[in-house]
Scaffold this motif. Structure first.
Motif, PDB file in Angstrom:
ATOM      1  N   SER A 126       0.825  -1.204   0.000  1.00  0.00           N
ATOM      2  CA  SER A 126       0.000   0.000   0.000  1.00  0.00           C
ATOM      3  C   SER A 126       0.857   1.251   0.000  1.00  0.00           C
ATOM      4  O   SER A 126       0.561   2.209  -0.710  1.00  0.00           O
ATOM      5  CB  SER A 126      -0.921   0.007   1.219  1.00  0.00           C
ATOM      6  OG  SER A 126      -1.831  -1.047   1.152  1.00  0.00           O
ATOM      7  N   ARG A 127       1.920   1.246   0.814  1.00  0.00           N
ATOM      8  CA  ARG A 127       2.819   2.412   0.845  1.00  0.00           C
ATOM      9  C   ARG A 127       3.494   2.603  -0.506  1.00  0.00           C
ATOM     10  O   ARG A 127       3.696   3.728  -0.954  1.00  0.00           O
ATOM     11  CB  ARG A 127       3.844   2.252   1.960  1.00  0.00           C
ATOM     12  CG  ARG A 127       3.266   2.477   3.348  1.00  0.00           C
ATOM     13  CD  ARG A 127       4.340   2.608   4.407  1.00  0.00           C
ATOM     14  NE  ARG A 127       5.206   1.450   4.483  1.00  0.00           N
ATOM     15  CZ  ARG A 127       5.029   0.411   5.274  1.00  0.00           C
ATOM     16  NH1 ARG A 127       3.981   0.363   6.062  1.00  0.00           N
ATOM     17  NH2 ARG A 127       5.884  -0.589   5.287  1.00  0.00           N
ATOM     18  N   LEU A 128       3.855   1.499  -1.179  1.00  0.00           N
ATOM     19  CA  LEU A 128       4.476   1.597  -2.495  1.00  0.00           C
ATOM     20  C   LEU A 128       3.505   2.221  -3.491  1.00  0.00           C
ATOM     21  O   LEU A 128       3.871   3.123  -4.249  1.00  0.00           O
ATOM     22  CB  LEU A 128       4.912   0.209  -2.979  1.00  0.00           C
ATOM     23  CG  LEU A 128       5.428   0.135  -4.418  1.00  0.00           C
ATOM     24  CD1 LEU A 128       6.659   1.005  -4.610  1.00  0.00           C
ATOM     25  CD2 LEU A 128       5.714  -1.300  -4.793  1.00  0.00           C
ATOM     26  N   ILE A 129       2.267   1.760  -3.486  1.00  0.00           N
ATOM     27  CA  ILE A 129       1.263   2.309  -4.400  1.00  0.00           C
ATOM     28  C   ILE A 129       1.065   3.798  -4.128  1.00  0.00           C
ATOM     29  O   ILE A 129       1.005   4.602  -5.061  1.00  0.00           O
ATOM     30  CB  ILE A 129      -0.072   1.540  -4.268  1.00  0.00           C
ATOM     31  CG1 ILE A 129       0.101   0.072  -4.686  1.00  0.00           C
ATOM     32  CG2 ILE A 129      -1.178   2.211  -5.060  1.00  0.00           C
ATOM     33  CD1 ILE A 129       0.528  -0.121  -6.125  1.00  0.00           C
ATOM     34  N   GLU A 130       0.976   4.182  -2.853  1.00  0.00           N
ATOM     35  CA  GLU A 130       0.828   5.592  -2.500  1.00  0.00           C
ATOM     36  C   GLU A 130       1.997   6.416  -3.032  1.00  0.00           C
ATOM     37  O   GLU A 130       1.815   7.498  -3.580  1.00  0.00           O
ATOM     38  CB  GLU A 130       0.729   5.760  -0.984  1.00  0.00           C
ATOM     39  CG  GLU A 130      -0.571   5.277  -0.394  1.00  0.00           C
ATOM     40  CD  GLU A 130      -0.564   5.303   1.126  1.00  0.00           C
ATOM     41  OE1 GLU A 130       0.387   5.854   1.720  1.00  0.00           O
ATOM     42  OE2 GLU A 130      -1.500   4.748   1.716  1.00  0.00           O
ATOM     43  N   LEU A 134       4.020   5.662  -5.545  1.00  0.00           N
ATOM     44  CA  LEU A 134       3.996   5.714  -7.002  1.00  0.00           C
ATOM     45  C   LEU A 134       2.949   6.697  -7.511  1.00  0.00           C
ATOM     46  O   LEU A 134       3.186   7.432  -8.457  1.00  0.00           O
ATOM     47  CB  LEU A 134       3.755   4.319  -7.582  1.00  0.00           C
ATOM     48  CG  LEU A 134       4.901   3.323  -7.361  1.00  0.00           C
ATOM     49  CD1 LEU A 134       4.506   1.950  -7.882  1.00  0.00           C
ATOM     50  CD2 LEU A 134       6.177   3.800  -8.008  1.00  0.00           C
ATOM     51  N   PHE A 135       1.775   6.704  -6.869  1.00  0.00           N
ATOM     52  CA  PHE A 135       0.744   7.661  -7.263  1.00  0.00           C
ATOM     53  C   PHE A 135       1.202   9.087  -7.000  1.00  0.00           C
ATOM     54  O   PHE A 135       0.963   9.981  -7.806  1.00  0.00           O
ATOM     55  CB  PHE A 135      -0.569   7.399  -6.534  1.00  0.00           C
ATOM     56  CG  PHE A 135      -1.427   6.356  -7.199  1.00  0.00           C
ATOM     57  CD1 PHE A 135      -1.529   6.258  -8.573  1.00  0.00           C
ATOM     58  CD2 PHE A 135      -2.142   5.458  -6.434  1.00  0.00           C
ATOM     59  CE1 PHE A 135      -2.304   5.299  -9.175  1.00  0.00           C
ATOM     60  CE2 PHE A 135      -2.938   4.486  -7.023  1.00  0.00           C
ATOM     61  CZ  PHE A 135      -3.022   4.415  -8.401  1.00  0.00           C
ATOM     62  N   ALA A 136       1.865   9.309  -5.870  1.00  0.00           N
ATOM     63  CA  ALA A 136       2.344  10.648  -5.548  1.00  0.00           C
ATOM     64  C   ALA A 136       3.361  11.124  -6.586  1.00  0.00           C
ATOM     65  O   ALA A 136       3.340  12.279  -6.999  1.00  0.00           O
ATOM     66  CB  ALA A 136       2.967  10.674  -4.148  1.00  0.00           C
ATOM     67  N   LEU A 164      -0.251  12.437 -14.311  1.00  0.00           N
ATOM     68  CA  LEU A 164      -1.630  11.974 -14.473  1.00  0.00           C
ATOM     69  C   LEU A 164      -2.607  13.132 -14.552  1.00  0.00           C
ATOM     70  O   LEU A 164      -3.626  13.051 -15.228  1.00  0.00           O
ATOM     71  CB  LEU A 164      -2.018  11.053 -13.310  1.00  0.00           C
ATOM     72  CG  LEU A 164      -1.279   9.723 -13.238  1.00  0.00           C
ATOM     73  CD1 LEU A 164      -1.648   8.986 -11.960  1.00  0.00           C
ATOM     74  CD2 LEU A 164      -1.593   8.867 -14.450  1.00  0.00           C
ATOM     75  N   LEU A 165      -2.289  14.233 -13.868  1.00  0.00           N
ATOM     76  CA  LEU A 165      -3.175  15.389 -13.867  1.00  0.00           C
ATOM     77  C   LEU A 165      -2.976  16.294 -15.077  1.00  0.00           C
ATOM     78  O   LEU A 165      -3.831  17.103 -15.390  1.00  0.00           O
ATOM     79  CB  LEU A 165      -2.986  16.198 -12.584  1.00  0.00           C
ATOM     80  CG  LEU A 165      -3.432  15.507 -11.302  1.00  0.00           C
ATOM     81  CD1 LEU A 165      -3.106  16.383 -10.109  1.00  0.00           C
ATOM     82  CD2 LEU A 165      -4.902  15.173 -11.346  1.00  0.00           C
ATOM     83  N   GLU A 166      -1.833  16.143 -15.732  1.00  0.00           N
ATOM     84  CA  GLU A 166      -1.535  16.957 -16.895  1.00  0.00           C
ATOM     85  C   GLU A 166      -2.520  16.621 -18.017  1.00  0.00           C
ATOM     86  O   GLU A 166      -2.833  15.471 -18.266  1.00  0.00           O
ATOM     87  CB  GLU A 166      -0.107  16.664 -17.353  1.00  0.00           C
ATOM     88  CG  GLU A 166       0.381  17.601 -18.429  1.00  0.00           C
ATOM     89  CD  GLU A 166       1.838  17.303 -18.742  1.00  0.00           C
ATOM     90  OE1 GLU A 166       2.101  16.935 -19.894  1.00  0.00           O
ATOM     91  OE2 GLU A 166       2.667  17.410 -17.826  1.00  0.00           O
ATOM     92  N   LYS A 167      -3.002  17.665 -18.693  1.00  0.00           N
ATOM     93  CA  LYS A 167      -3.947  17.443 -19.775  1.00  0.00           C
ATOM     94  C   LYS A 167      -3.241  16.716 -20.911  1.00  0.00           C
ATOM     95  O   LYS A 167      -2.093  17.027 -21.241  1.00  0.00           O
ATOM     96  CB  LYS A 167      -4.502  18.772 -20.283  1.00  0.00           C
ATOM     97  CG  LYS A 167      -5.367  19.460 -19.273  1.00  0.00           C
ATOM     98  CD  LYS A 167      -5.913  20.741 -19.821  1.00  0.00           C
ATOM     99  CE  LYS A 167      -6.749  21.418 -18.758  1.00  0.00           C
ATOM    100  NZ  LYS A 167      -7.245  22.707 -19.193  1.00  0.00           N
ATOM    101  N   PRO A 168      -3.922  15.751 -21.511  1.00  0.00           N
ATOM    102  CA  PRO A 168      -3.293  15.033 -22.623  1.00  0.00           C
ATOM    103  C   PRO A 168      -3.002  15.989 -23.774  1.00  0.00           C
ATOM    104  O   PRO A 168      -3.815  16.840 -24.115  1.00  0.00           O
ATOM    105  CB  PRO A 168      -4.311  13.983 -23.026  1.00  0.00           C
ATOM    106  CG  PRO A 168      -5.544  14.262 -22.257  1.00  0.00           C
ATOM    107  CD  PRO A 168      -5.247  15.299 -21.231  1.00  0.00           C
TER     108      PRO A 168
END
Length: 98
Positions: free
Chosen positions: A71-75, A77-79, A85-89
Motif C-alpha cells: 500500500s505504501r508503495l502504491i501511495e 507511485l501515485f504521488a 496523471l493530472l496533466e492534460k493530454p
C-alpha cells in the motif's frame, strides 16, 4: 470459523488463562510491533496450542506487513505520477479552427 491470531490472543489475555504461556505470546506481539529481538527458544517452551497460535500470528503479521508495504508503495507511485496523471493530454494534432 476462522479467527485471527491477534483476536485469539486478546481473548486469552482477557480470560487470564495460563498466564505464563500467554506472556510468551504477548512478548512476541510486542517484539514484532516494536521491531525488537525475540528469543525463539521461548516458543519451544510453550504448549503446542500456544505454539500454533504464535505461528499463526507470525504468518498474519508477515501478510499484513506485506499488504502495508504494498500500500505504501502504491501511495508513493501515485504521488510521483500524480503531476503526469493530472496533466492534460497533449493532442498530436492541433485543434481545428473554424
Amino acid at each position: 470459523m476462522h479467527m485471527k491470531a491477534a483476536k485469539k490472543i486478546r481473548q486469552l489475555i482477557a480470560s487470564c488463562e495460563d498466564p505464563g504461556q500467554v506472556q510468551v505470546l504477548k512478548d512476541l506481539v510486542l517484539s514484532l510491533q516494536l521491531g525488537r529481538p525475540f528469543e525463539l527458544k521461548r516458543l519451544y517452551d510453550i504448549d503446542i496450542h500456544y505454539f500454533d497460535m504464535a505461528l499463526d500470528l507470525l504468518k498474519e503479521w508477515r501478510f499484513d506487513h506485506y499488504i502495508s508495504s504494498r500500500s505504501r508503495l502504491i501511495e508513493q507511485l501515485f504521488a510521483e505520477a500524480m503531476p503526469d496523471l493530472l496533466e492534460k493530454p497533449k493532442s498530436e494534432h492541433p485543434p481545428e479552427t473554424v
